[in-house]
Each structure stands twice: as C-alpha cells, then as structure tokens.
Scaffold this active site. Sequence first.
Site, PDB file in Angstrom:
ATOM      1  N   GLU A   1       0.818  -1.468  -0.064  1.00 33.89           N
ATOM      2  CA  GLU A   1      -0.390   0.021   0.110  1.00 33.89           C
ATOM      3  C   GLU A   1       0.625   1.325   0.029  1.00 33.89           C
ATOM      4  O   GLU A   1       0.132   1.954  -0.510  1.00 33.89           O
ATOM      5  CB  GLU A   1      -0.767  -0.062   0.996  1.00 33.89           C
ATOM      6  CG  GLU A   1      -2.334  -1.125   1.236  1.00 33.89           C
ATOM      7  CD  GLU A   1      -1.533  -2.013   1.495  1.00 33.89           C
ATOM      8  OE1 GLU A   1      -0.418  -2.361   1.849  1.00 33.89           O
ATOM      9  OE2 GLU A   1      -2.544  -3.166   0.894  1.00 33.89           O
TER      10      GLU A   1
ATOM     11  N   HIS B   1     -10.771  -3.852   9.295  1.00 34.83           N
ATOM     12  CA  HIS B   1     -11.803  -3.921   7.834  1.00 34.83           C
ATOM     13  C   HIS B   1     -13.142  -3.182   7.744  1.00 34.83           C
ATOM     14  O   HIS B   1     -13.819  -2.949   6.811  1.00 34.83           O
ATOM     15  CB  HIS B   1     -11.637  -5.125   7.694  1.00 34.83           C
ATOM     16  CG  HIS B   1     -11.149  -5.653   6.706  1.00 34.83           C
ATOM     17  ND1 HIS B   1     -10.159  -6.154   7.662  1.00 34.83           N
ATOM     18  CD2 HIS B   1      -9.810  -6.510   6.093  1.00 34.83           C
ATOM     19  CE1 HIS B   1      -8.715  -7.365   7.226  1.00 34.83           C
ATOM     20  NE2 HIS B   1      -9.629  -7.276   6.013  1.00 34.83           N
TER      21      HIS B   1
HETATM   22  C1  TPP Z   1      -2.589  -4.373   4.594  1.00 36.19           C
HETATM   23  C2  TPP Z   1      -3.404  -5.494   3.735  1.00 36.19           C
HETATM   24  N1  TPP Z   1      -3.289  -5.597   1.896  1.00 36.19           N
HETATM   25  C3  TPP Z   1      -3.904  -6.153   1.604  1.00 36.19           C
HETATM   26  C4  TPP Z   1      -5.053  -6.745   2.104  1.00 36.19           C
HETATM   27  C5  TPP Z   1      -5.747  -7.522   1.514  1.00 36.19           C
HETATM   28  N2  TPP Z   1      -5.294  -8.597   1.334  1.00 36.19           N
HETATM   29  C6  TPP Z   1      -5.641  -9.796   2.444  1.00 36.19           C
HETATM   30  S1  TPP Z   1      -5.519 -11.229   1.766  1.00 36.19           S
HETATM   31  C7  TPP Z   1      -4.262 -10.673   0.919  1.00 36.19           C
HETATM   32  C8  TPP Z   1      -3.697 -12.042   0.622  1.00 36.19           C
HETATM   33  C9  TPP Z   1      -2.113 -12.137   0.964  1.00 36.19           C
HETATM   34  O1  TPP Z   1      -0.815 -12.645   0.729  1.00 36.19           O
HETATM   35  P1  TPP Z   1       0.014 -13.341   1.622  1.00 36.19           P
HETATM   36  O2  TPP Z   1       0.548 -12.930   1.691  1.00 36.19           O
HETATM   37  O3  TPP Z   1       0.947 -14.376   0.210  1.00 36.19           O
HETATM   38  O4  TPP Z   1      -1.399 -14.769   2.307  1.00 36.19           O
HETATM   39  P2  TPP Z   1      -1.908 -15.968   1.833  1.00 36.19           P
HETATM   40  O5  TPP Z   1      -3.317 -15.283   1.765  1.00 36.19           O
HETATM   41  O6  TPP Z   1      -1.501 -16.010   0.620  1.00 36.19           O
HETATM   42  O7  TPP Z   1      -2.634 -16.797   3.214  1.00 36.19           O
HETATM   43  C10 TPP Z   1      -4.756  -9.662   0.948  1.00 36.19           C
HETATM   44  C11 TPP Z   1      -3.818  -8.610  -0.449  1.00 36.19           C
HETATM   45  C12 TPP Z   1      -4.487  -6.530   3.678  1.00 36.19           C
HETATM   46  N3  TPP Z   1      -5.543  -7.592   4.557  1.00 36.19           N
HETATM   47  N4  TPP Z   1      -3.420  -6.253   3.789  1.00 36.19           N
END
Ligand code: TPP
Lengths: 336, 336, 341, 341
Positions: free
Chosen positions: C76, C145
Amino acid sequence: MEPHAGGAQRNLDVERLRRQYLDMARIRAFEEAAAAAVAEGTVLGLIHPYIGQEAIAVGVCANLTRDDLLLSTHRGHGHTLAKGASPAGMMCELLGRANGVCGGKGGSMHIADASVGMLGANGVVGANILIATGAAQAIKMQGQDRIVSCFFGDGAVNRGPFLEGLNWAAVFRLPVLFVCEDNAFSATTRTEAMTAGPGPAARAESLGVPAVAVDGNDVLAVDTAARDLVAAIRAGGGPRLLVARTYRLSGHVTIDPAAYRPDHEVQERWADDPIVRCADLLRQAGLDDGTLAGDLDAARDEIAAAYRFAKDSPWPDPREAFTDVQDAGGPVMEEA
Amino acid sequence: MEPHAGGAQRNLDVERLRRQYLDMARIRAFEEAAAAAVAEGTVLGLIHPYIGQEAIAVGVCANLTRDDLLLSTHRGHGHTLAKGASPAGMMCELLGRANGVCGGKGGSMHIADASVGMLGANGVVGANILIATGAAQAIKMQGQDRIVSCFFGDGAVNRGPFLEGLNWAAVFRLPVLFVCEDNAFSATTRTEAMTAGPGPAARAESLGVPAVAVDGNDVLAVDTAARDLVAAIRAGGGPRLLVARTYRLSGHVTIDPAAYRPDHEVQERWADDPIVRCADLLRQAGLDDGTLAGDLDAARDEIAAAYRFAKDSPWPDPREAFTDVQDAGGPVMEEA
Amino acid sequence: MTPDQSLGQTSGQTPETTTEMTYGDAARLALAEEMRRDARVWALGEDVGRGGVFGQYAGLQAEFGAERIADSPISEAAIMGVAVGAAMAGTRPVAEMRISDFALCAVDELVNQAAKARFMLGGQVRVPLVVRQPMGIWPALAAQHSQSLEAWYTHVPGLVVVAPATPADNRGLLKSAIRSDDPVVYMEHKDLWKDTGPVPDGDDVLVPLGKARLARPGDDVTVVTWSGMVRTCVQAADDLAGQRVSAEVIDLRTLWPWDQDAVLASVEKTGRLLVAHEAVLASGFGAEVAATVSERLFGRLKAPVRRLGGPRMPIPYSPPLEAQARRTAADVARAVRGLMQ
Amino acid sequence: MTPDQSLGQTSGQTPETTTEMTYGDAARLALAEEMRRDARVWALGEDVGRGGVFGQYAGLQAEFGAERIADSPISEAAIMGVAVGAAMAGTRPVAEMRISDFALCAVDELVNQAAKARFMLGGQVRVPLVVRQPMGIWPALAAQHSQSLEAWYTHVPGLVVVAPATPADNRGLLKSAIRSDDPVVYMEHKDLWKDTGPVPDGDDVLVPLGKARLARPGDDVTVVTWSGMVRTCVQAADDLAGQRVSAEVIDLRTLWPWDQDAVLASVEKTGRLLVAHEAVLASGFGAEVAATVSERLFGRLKAPVRRLGGPRMPIPYSPPLEAQARRTAADVARAVRGLMQ
Ligand SMILES: Cc1ncc(C[n+]2csc(CCOP(=O)(O)OP(=O)(O)O)c2C)c(N)n1
Ligand SMILES: Cc1ncc(C[n+]2csc(CCOP(=O)(O)OP(=O)(O)O)c2C)c(N)n1
Ligand SMILES: [Mg+2]
Ligand SMILES: [Mg+2]
C-alpha cells in the site's frame, strides 16, 4: 540459503508423525466445517481456509512449547489449532458466540488464544511480523526461555514490515522463527508476477536472517527443518526464516471460486495434498488404512462436535461491545 | 553485486573532470555559505550539509540530461546544484525569500527546481524512493526518453519503502537509478550497528535490482559507474542501484558538533576529501595549482554572490502562505 | 423517497434520461469514461486486473491493458507513493487501497507527500491523484476492515475528501475527482456497492466537488449526513413523515470542501440540525459541522445541534456486538424526535 | 501568571516543595523514575542512546544500558510495531517517534494494531505502550516536521491522548501514561522543551489522566486550550486583564478522555467559550469541544462558542509565511474580545 535435507532420510518417529497426521486432519476438518458454516450462513465473516497448507503449521508447531508465542495472519485457523487451541472455542468465535476465544469480538481474522501463546491472527498483511519481533524482544529482555514463531504469506514479503522486522530481529538477535508460507497467491494475483528477485529466502539473508527452504507439503521435512531452526534460535543464534513452498488448495476466501487457476494445476496440486502424503508415509511405516481412516474420522467428529457446540452457544450480551476498549475513556452504552 | 572497475583505468576526459571539479567546489562553497548563514541567523531552518559527499551527486548527474528527473533527501543541496539549479534561487529559498525556488514555502528540506527536473528534497527518510519509482512509471507509460535518479542515505535502507520501491521498480522494469550514499551515519547513530546483513547492494539484488558499489569519494569512479548504469537503464534494462561509499564530513546538521566521532576517524576522512582527490587527479593530468585554486575561488565567488543576492531579496507577501494549497477548499486569509 | 434534487448543479451535458445501475457499476463506468477521455488516467492496486475486490474494476484491464489497469504487489505504501510520483510526472493515477483501513499503511505517502508536495514546492508540481478507500462497516469484517476515518482527511491541508452515497454521485463525483488537479481521498462505502439507482446518461455528466445534494426536502429539522448513512437518514425521514415530522436530509457528498451554504440555508429554514454519521462520534466530521452551525446560527436555533455517530469502540465481529456500532434509522428518528421536543 | 491550580487532584505523595526545571528535563526525570521503579519499562527509538533529538533521553542509556534505552534503525513502523509486540509480551515500552510527522510512517501499527488488539482479542492481551510524538511548529522546520494531529488520535477507539503544557505536567502525566495499561499517544510540544517551571518534588507525584488543569482563573470567558497554546492563552488572558476582561484558561492536558466536567462547569460560570489550538481549525479537536459545549449548554451561553485554530495549510518555511500558521496571544485576545461584544 542452505537447501534443507528432507526429513525422510532421518529415523522416523512414527508416533510423532501420526500425531501430526491427526493434527493436520483436525485442521482440514475445521476448515471444511468453517466453509460449510459460511455456506450455511452461521458464519458471516470472511474465512481464509488453510486447506493444503496444514503440514506447515503442524510441522512447525511440533517444535514449539506451550510457552512459546505465535503470531499469525488472516489465514490463521491452522496455526491456532496447531498451537493447541480448542476447536470449540475457535468455532464459537467464528460463529460470534459469547464463549468464543475472543468473546466474539474478533472473529476469524483476529482469532487468538493467549492461553496457548497464540497472540493473534491479523487482518493486515505483514503486520504480525513487527509484533512478533517485539514479542521476541520482550522475551529476550526478560530473560525468558521461550521463542516466538511468526507465520506470513508470500505476499507479505512485498510489504515494508518484512524488511523492517527482519532487519530489526537480526540487529537485536531476537529469538523469533519467521515462517513464510509460499502458497503461490496474493489473494487472486500470482505472487510471482509481483515479486522481483530470487525470493523470500534471499531477501531474508540480505537482511541478516539465515533462511532455509523446504517442501511445505512434506510435514516431515517441515518438522525436521523447524527442529533445527528452533534449536538454533533457542541457543541464542538469533532469528531464522523457514520458507515453506506449498499451494493454496482453496480459494482466497471460501466464497472465492478461484477460477483464475487452470484446472490441471489445481488437480496436480491436489495430488500433492500434504495429508495424503503424510498418510503415505505412515502407511510405509506400517500403519494400516483403517487406522488412518479412523484418525480422519476422529478429527472430523471432534470438529463436528465443536461446531454443534458453537451453534448451541449463546450470543454475547450487547453490553460486551463496550468492554475491553480502554480503561480510561472507554465507550458507554447509550440507553435506547 | 558486481564490483565496479574504478574509472582511473579509462581514458581521462580532463575537461569533463574539471567541470565536475568545479561543480563539487560549488556545492562545497554552497554548504559552507549555508552553514555560515545558519550561524549568522539569516537561515533559521535546519541545514543538512553535503560536505564530503559532493563526488556522488556530481558524478551521477554528469550522466543525466536536463529532462531526467531527480528525487532527493533532507541532504539535498548537492543534488539540486548538480542537477543544474541556480545557487541564487536556492539560497533565496534557504533564506525564505520570495524569489526562492519554492517561493520560501519549502526551505532546505523541500528544495526543488522542477525546471531542471529536480522534483524535491524530502523531509521523510526514504519517502522519495516511492515517489521516484512512480515518476519512472509515468515516464515509461508515456513513452518518454528520460530516466529518474533517486538519492538516499544508508539509513533509508532500513525503512519499508526501500523494499517496496525497489521491488516495484524491478517488477515493472522502470527507468530509475537508485543511489545509496553510504556516509556511515543515520543522524547521530552509526548505521552499521542498526543494519543487519551484507548491506544495501545485497538487499537490492535480493529485490531484483542489480547493484554496483563504488568509492563515492572518487568522482571519476562514480561518473564511470553511473555512466554504465544509466546506459543500461536507458536501454530499457530496468532499475539499478549504485552504492557509493563515503563519509559525512560535517555533523548531521550544521549545529551538530558530531562529537560522537573519534578525532582520528574524522582526520582520516578529511584526508580522503573528494575535492582534494579530484584536484590530485587533475594535477596528474597536467592542470596547475593556480588553475585549480582559481576554480575554487570562482565557485566561492559565485556562491557568495548568490548569498548577497538572497540577503537583498524581498520577503514573501504573507498572502502567499494561502496559495498553492489546493484549488477547491483552500485556506482563506482572515482579516486581522 | 422523493427524486434526487440537487442543491448543486451538475455540469456538462444536461441529462435527459437516466439508466438504473449499481453504485459499483457507476464507478466502473466513470473510470472507464475518464480513461477513454484522457490517456493520462490509469489505476493501480492489488487485484484490480481481476476486477478489484468489489468488482469495481471488472473488465477494465481487458479494455485498457495491464499497464493502465495495473496490478500491484501487496504494498500500500508503494501504491500510494508511486501514485504521488506518477502524478507529479504527468499522469493522473487512481490509487486503489482495497479497504480504507489498509490505507493506514500509506499515511506518510498521502499526508506528508501527496497533500503537501504542491505547497512545499511553491507550486512547481501538482499531484492530481485519486485515492480510493472503500470505507465503513460491512457485515462481520471486524475491526481492521470497517473503519470510517473521513474526518482525518478533512483535517489535512491539501486534500479534497469525497464520500458519495448514490450511484449517480459515484459516477459524477469520481469523474470530477479524476479531473481534479489536487489529491482527492475518495471514499466509497462498502455496503453501497450493490445499491442501485438512476444515473444520468451521457458520458460527460459531472457532479461538482464541494456541493451538497438535497436527498429529501423537509421543513422541521435538517439532517446532515453522507455516505452509507444517507439511505438510513432518508429512511428515518420517511418514517418520521408518518409522525408529522418533516425532516430535510442533506447529503454532503464532498466533506472537504463542504457545502456550508447549503447546510446553513437549510438550518436557517428549519431551526434544527442533526448531523449523523457512521464514524465514531468523538472528533468525527460531525463535530466540525455542528461547531460551525452552532456558531454561525447562534441564537437562531430552536434546539441544540445534535450529533449521532458511532460509539468510540473498534468495530466488533459478532452480529449482536456489531449492531452496537451501527446507527440505524430508528436511532436517527429518535434523535430527530429529541430535537422536536 | 497565577500559580498553577489543579482542577484535578494529583495522586501519590502530596508535594511540599518544588524544583524549577525544564519541560524536557521533567520528562527525562519521569522516565528515569518509572524505569527505576519498574524493570519492565524501556524506551526505543532513533538516537535515544545519545539523548534523543531534544535531549529528553540524555544520560539515560548510561544509567539503564543499551537494552532498556534502545537505539533503533530508522524504522518508525518497526519502532511502533515492535513496541506493540513487546507490550503484549510483558514489557512496558515507550516508543519515541522523534517528530510526530514521522509517526505517519507507523499508523497501521498504532491504529490498527496497538489501539485495537485488546478489544479484538476479547481482552486476552493488553498493550501498555506510550508513543511519544513531539508535535507542533518549531521555527522554520516546514511542512513535514510541524504538524499537530492530536485530533486524529482522539477519534481512534482504544487510544488515550495526552498533550502536556508545563514541566510539572510533563513529569506527572508521562508517569501516568507509562503506568497506563492502555496505549497512550503522548504528544510533547517541540517548542516547550526549554520552558521552565516548578515541578513538585517526590518521585511518586502523578498527574491523573483525563483531568484538566486550571491554568488561570477568570470570570467572564472560558478559554479551553492545550499544549503549546496554553502559555499563549495565559499571556492573552494577562493582557486582557488590563482591559477588564477576566478570562479563565483551562489546560485540558489529556485530550482523550477529556475533562468535560471541568469545561462545562467553567463555561456555566462564564457563559462564554473560546477553544484555541495550534492544529488546523477544520476538524481539529476544538470542534469536538465546541460541539459538545454548544449542545450541552444550549440556551445558557451568552455568546456563540468560538474556535481559534490554524488555517488549513501546510506549515510554510519562511518566517512571514510561517507566522500565518501560528496563533498568537493577540489572536486569542481578539477572539476573546469578540465574544465579549
Ligand atoms: C496491508 C494489507 N493489504 C491488503 C490486504 C488484503 N489481503 C488480505 S489477504 C491478501 C493476500 C495475502 O497474500 P499472502 O501474504 O501470500 O497470504 P495468503 O493469503 O496467500 O495466505 C490480501 C492482499 C490486507 N489484508 N492487508
Ligand atoms: C521517517 C523519518 N525518520 C526519521 C527522520 C529523522 N532523520 C532525518 S535525517 C536522518 C538520518 C538519515 O540517515 P541517512 O538515510 O543515512 O541519510 P544521511 O543523513 O546520512 O544523509 C534521520 C533519522 C526522518 N527525517 N524521517
Ligand atoms: Mg500467498
Ligand atoms: Mg547516512
């Protein structure tokens, strides 16, 4: 980054592996029940299933004590269960009931059980890295004999806290095991396309944190690698990173059909299901199919009971919304 | 990280080197005049002198065109001058006068001259990395034939934007030259003690950004390394990092006596003064002492004139405080 | 509900006809139109290529390509900071924050950089940037959220703050935001994405920044609100009509600059004001409105200016707890009746 | 200036004597005392080992060692996030942000994590954390080193917000903040570090959170203020006394929870209120105070509640421009006289 020898070469501790099998099955059953609960409408929030990644939480947590701490992500049920939380308390939390582990205030994305050292899932990707680092600093400062484990996804390595936290942990030589679960996806986008350079392990090493990569679908390999890393950390060696390669078998959330993945890829990855692979190992070690199926049933029964318990559990009193905010200046419930 | 061959082996372009000598001398003179102005009280804000680091700005900017962009730090006078800004406009800005490059609104920490592509010093360590990356993305998107250069200190590599910006630049293969000026200090703390791992170059490479390290006090080495990196970037090769090792010969700000540095260290480093080293090279190439001293005098005279001009310049009209905020909803000056 | 009546004018073509569409589709249309109109406009953010988390970018990558609908890493701070630099260097980025809470990972970039760059540099650069921050409570998303922090951004010099409540406004205001030469914090409400409403036809119908909308006319009391609470307040006003209370509902739409003239004119007429918002009451933007009106209309009010806002608590997960954080039509009606006594 | 009179009590030992010291030294003493008293207390931040940018940590590393006065990398997000984790895990960190503007690099860690953790986890953890954020205008530091964003933090559930104006309060409130089991945003004003004043002797003299201080008694008008503006307002009140206007100056000291009782009691007495702060007027904390008082004392005020605050502009660098962002004793006096008409 040292590639880590798979665990298969080592002497197999069948009892230990079977406990891990059972724990993996419990996580799988929990996630399936949670997804069903979302479909049924008893769970309203978003659920990020851990299906396909169970070997990582279980293999790592097998090397932790109850006193050790754990910080998790939005995809935190598996970690919480593996750390020893009760499925009933967790299921109550998912259903928003009074006897949920967080009293219904947190839900899936903030699930926690401090009584087993699990200090919280987190709704902000990467935020737990800094919190875990700080917990490790408190441990070191207080001369305690415990460590922190911190799970995060492959997407989190593109956020600033990865750099700030790992550098900090290395500078202060803190007792923290970072675990990067590389499941190939950042929500609906392939992480690969958004991540430059050779990957999380190289990034960690550039920050002074030794890293090891394992097949995250091989619980034995995870267990063995974690054992060595945890030993190094307990010996005062400072932080370590375990990179566990895996695959998110479900959608990003239960309601994500994840149609952006080609069918053949998903099929291939299901063939690599860590629970099936663990069963194969146990079968090779002499366990029979009936025993293995029995473990799965036991896991499913336990979770089904937890779900029934949760459904029968009371809702929190609305007044509870006004507690746990702050001692001075907290909110007051208005009279209607 | 490829170690970079020093420039000395190459054919020496004496005219080019002498121009750089003069530019370094202009920066040195500017910083000395600025420090004197602080002591005199004509400059009220904090000044972070660039003394000792002149070879880096000059060696890098020698490879940039006026259309190329530059993003700088709190220690930004050297970069601004090297990019071609007028010392008079800058000095007016330091003195807060109406004809300062930013109309007196920014001062030293926000000095900028968009007319030569210098888009701003920055008061927040590391913030310019993301801005530079974005500028590079705009350049690429618009199909322009220019690049961005982005200077930051060794301390900035411990902030999240270093990771987020370099990863981003590599993912999108953006035309940006990152320059890390490793002057050994993060304000009054030694950066080394707060930075784990092998350093900025290794961090960059782990993020997919090829890096080169040079002796930042050797203007010829900087020029040569920058030339190659800039060529690679202009050829569409994506981002590069130049790590220039140097030493902050002054305090963190003019009013910092920097007594935390051992005397012998400071003496040794003064012996490595990049301007003296450049003079040595020019002497070897045949220039006489009189010519070299004359260049220093010319630089000092130019800056002295700029300072006099600034002191004679008018203050901004107070109403100017209310402009440049925003078109809709900007502030209105109250009648007293 | 009476048809929308605009306190402010719309500019551009005068629409003759309307099309029913969702709030989400209206925004999608607005972005597509502006991207067609101006090659400098582009969007960046996580998962925008697949349409964005709420479908508000659906189909746009197919039309405009991956360079102009740019998927991003989970960064972000970089999304915001890159947008700042890209805006300075000649483009007009729309930076998607996914959920407004995540924008808290990028506050330096927004507040110290985007908002101040033009000023600090004495007007040498402009930062024409739109930051989309889906805000507010959505069922069971819990405390990280669900925040509504619009008041913060109204406090930051250099920022324009927009919070549309209807499909028509989400189209017309997003277009104005994209055309603004200053950074705009654009806060769509997560619970409105699926709401439908009539949207004027024609691809050049803008809603001007800084003009409120008369959401429902009335005589006895003025209710000032914005974002997700507009429909709640209109509902309350409808209910109150049955109780012979005629409430005028004003949708501010833009929070900075806010339409003081429209609010003061309405309160001068009614003599009573309720400001209602979903955000936490304490130091919410309602305080600014209430303080301003109380001062400006001192001695001419029939009742004290009242505020309705969320309790100062994080948003809880469980439905009965979450309900305590919401402000309902019944709450609004009760507050209005309180003003009538 | 009349001697300090406390609306709130101080707790602990009743001080018999005082020592004159600076605002900076008072804070240094407070931290040292609390660190001696409680081994769990420690501080972390950039350059704290060398005494901190304003000398407010001078000598502490020599006494407490580098583990408890911990120098940090330039990583504000980490300073804050680490402090959150360290607080959850049994220590009581004091996180130094150097300049409040830099705390904008750590907003997720403060607002999404520190403030909400206790609540989200249903009380399973506590976050006893003090975040020191030196705030406000200091000559010629320009727009990224001068902000006053206290209003933001009052809007965030879970946070306590403190802004001391005197040496005595900086000692007594910092001690209370460190003993608080909830996260405290502790905003010292950069322009006060060198101010001196009497500080009660005894190492257990606390100033309670949430209690205002009567900075100067008066009868005709109440001036509510805090932080750097307190001395400005007292100065104005002194000047006004010569013009037969008796202004009572209340120093809020704690902005959340704020001492409504003290303010309401004073305004009930005087019938007039000016709220004055250095922060930008729009959506500043003055709006909350003004809205509250206007509502609660409706019909009992002799004049509209007035607010005085900064123009909505970034803080400029050049002295004549910067002066436009400051609010002076003359501005306060003028506003007060306006209330008296
Ligand atoms: C700072 C932030 N940006 C965006 C999100 C939205 N979001 C939730 S899970 C996710 C994907 C995360 O990917 P990863 O770190 O690989 O974890 P996974 O979901 O694959 O376990 C996103 C973008 C968030 N929760 N926090
Ligand atoms: C985010 C942020 N944190 C802290 C500061 C205060 N500060 C100003 S300069 C500086 C040191 C920066 O060190 P480095 O990046 O190496 O640059 P140098 O000063 O050596 O040129 C610090 C800590 C700041 N400006 N921004
Ligand atoms: Mg992933
Ligand atoms: Mg440095």
